[in-house]
Design an enzyme around this catalytic site. Structure first.
Site, PDB file in Angstrom:
ATOM      1  CB  SER A  10      33.960  41.532  47.146  1.00 19.72           C
ATOM      2  OG  SER A  10      33.743  41.526  45.758  1.00 19.72           O
ATOM      3  CE1 TYR A  24      38.858  40.065  46.445  1.00 18.79           C
ATOM      4  CE2 TYR A  24      37.024  40.003  44.899  1.00 18.79           C
ATOM      5  CZ  TYR A  24      37.772  40.676  45.847  1.00 18.79           C
ATOM      6  OH  TYR A  24      37.440  41.964  46.185  1.00 18.79           O
TER       7      TYR A  24
HETATM    8  C1  15L Z   1      35.887  43.562  43.429  1.00 21.33           C
HETATM    9  O1  15L Z   1      35.626  42.970  44.468  1.00 21.33           O
HETATM   10  C2  15L Z   1      37.260  44.004  43.129  1.00 21.33           C
HETATM   11  O2  15L Z   1      37.975  44.364  44.272  1.00 21.33           O
HETATM   12  C3  15L Z   1      37.297  45.124  42.109  1.00 21.33           C
HETATM   13  O3  15L Z   1      38.605  45.228  41.642  1.00 21.33           O
HETATM   14  C4  15L Z   1      36.314  44.874  40.968  1.00 21.33           C
HETATM   15  O4  15L Z   1      36.712  43.754  40.234  1.00 21.33           O
HETATM   16  C5  15L Z   1      34.927  44.700  41.543  1.00 21.33           C
HETATM   17  O5  15L Z   1      34.902  43.676  42.489  1.00 21.33           O
HETATM   18  C6  15L Z   1      33.879  44.422  40.464  1.00 21.33           C
HETATM   19  O6  15L Z   1      33.136  43.448  40.578  1.00 21.33           O
HETATM   20  O7  15L Z   1      33.768  45.241  39.561  1.00 21.33           O
END
Ligand code: 15L
Length: 270
Positions: A111, A136
């Site tokens: 992410s 996270y």
């Molecule tokens: C992420 O990693 C999440 O999984 C998603 O739900 C969003 O929050 C996204 O990042 C984001 O940064 O918009």
């Protein structure tokens, strides 16, 4: 890479449901798995229900699989206990069971939050050190480190996709910079599964956004040619936000509200 059976974990989530459609018929068998019950199998599909925190079940889930798209786990900030179970223990179980089962390739949903504490003023590439913005984000940095270990030590191939925000529309000004459409993400996932020469690669899972904060040359090197750009929608998105009060921390850093949540360090002056 010849992929006969491809497994999608977290197939009941937003990205999983979308990939289930866009990858339909691309590989002879698509095995779709989630912790909760999902739509029944159609032609060319196998449906599985597995909690990735349970190793015995994970071993069954990966049996006979050539490639995995790992989306399972917790997809946003949460308590440490939940992150630990889904994104540390669960992730380890998937990689370890995959190794034991001889799986050759894993495309992984990491992410933008693994690097969310980089300022928006900085363009970052795939070589920067992690700067997670949340528990996270830390779990996503862990997932990249575990992928690196399994690539070096066990010769498995990993494409770590630092996904920005997946959807059919950019939903706010931050997402104008990190948006990715279903068709662009599908293209990236297919590169991860099919490219003949992937050992351990980090790429940004973003479309061709003019406002991007990323130098995504590593993805381009592997053949990624994203079709979409958030710019035509920027006017509407920015107009909808006009006059909104914003947190200086969320605005300063790429991770946005993930950075501002629980923040109690001094606010930087510049
Ligand atoms: C992420 O990693 C999440 O999984 C998603 O739900 C969003 O929050 C996204 O990042 C984001 O940064 O918009």
């Amino acid at each position: 890479m010849a992929m006969h059976r491809v497994l999608i974990t977290g197939a009941g989530g937003g990205i999983g449901r979308s990939l289930r459609e866009t990858l339909r018929g691309v590989y002879p068998v698509l095995r779709v798995s989630d912790r909760t019950a999902i739509a029944p199998a159609r032609d060319g599909e196998e449906v599985d229900q597995t909690d990735i925190a349970e190793m015995a079940a994970v071993r069954r889930m990966v049996e006979g699989v050539d490639g995995i798209i790992h989306l399972g786990g917790i997809s946003g900030e949460n308590t440490w206990e939940k992150i630990l179970e889904g994104n540390i223990v669960g992730l380890y179980n998937v990689f370890e069971a995959a190794r034991q089962a001889g799986v050759k390739r894993i495309v992984m949903a990491t992410s933008n939050h693994a690097v969310g504490f980089y300022p928006r003023a900085q363009t970052i590439d795939h070589t920067v050190v992690p700067r997670p913005d949340s528990r996270y984000g830390v779990s996503k940095a862990f997932s990249e480190a575990l992928a690196s270990l399994y690539a070096d030590k066990h010769g498995m191939g990993f494409l770590c996709t630092r996904i920005g925000n997946f959807g059919t529309k950019p939903i706010d000004s931050r997402r104008l910079s990190i948006w990715i459409t279903p068709r662009d993400y599908t293209q990236l996932v297919r590169i991860g599964l099919e490219h003949p020469d992937i050992r351990f690669e980090i790429v940004y899972g973003v479309s061709n956004n003019q406002r991007s904060w990323y130098d995504n040359s590593n993805a381009y090197r592997l053949g990624y040619r994203p079709q979409d750009d958030s710019e035509p929608q920027a006017g509407d998105v920015l107009a909808a936000e006009a006059g909104q009060e914003k947190s200086p921390i969320a605005e300063r850093y790429q991770g946005g509200t993930f950075c501002a949540a629980e923040y109690d360090a001094p606010i930087p002056s510049v």
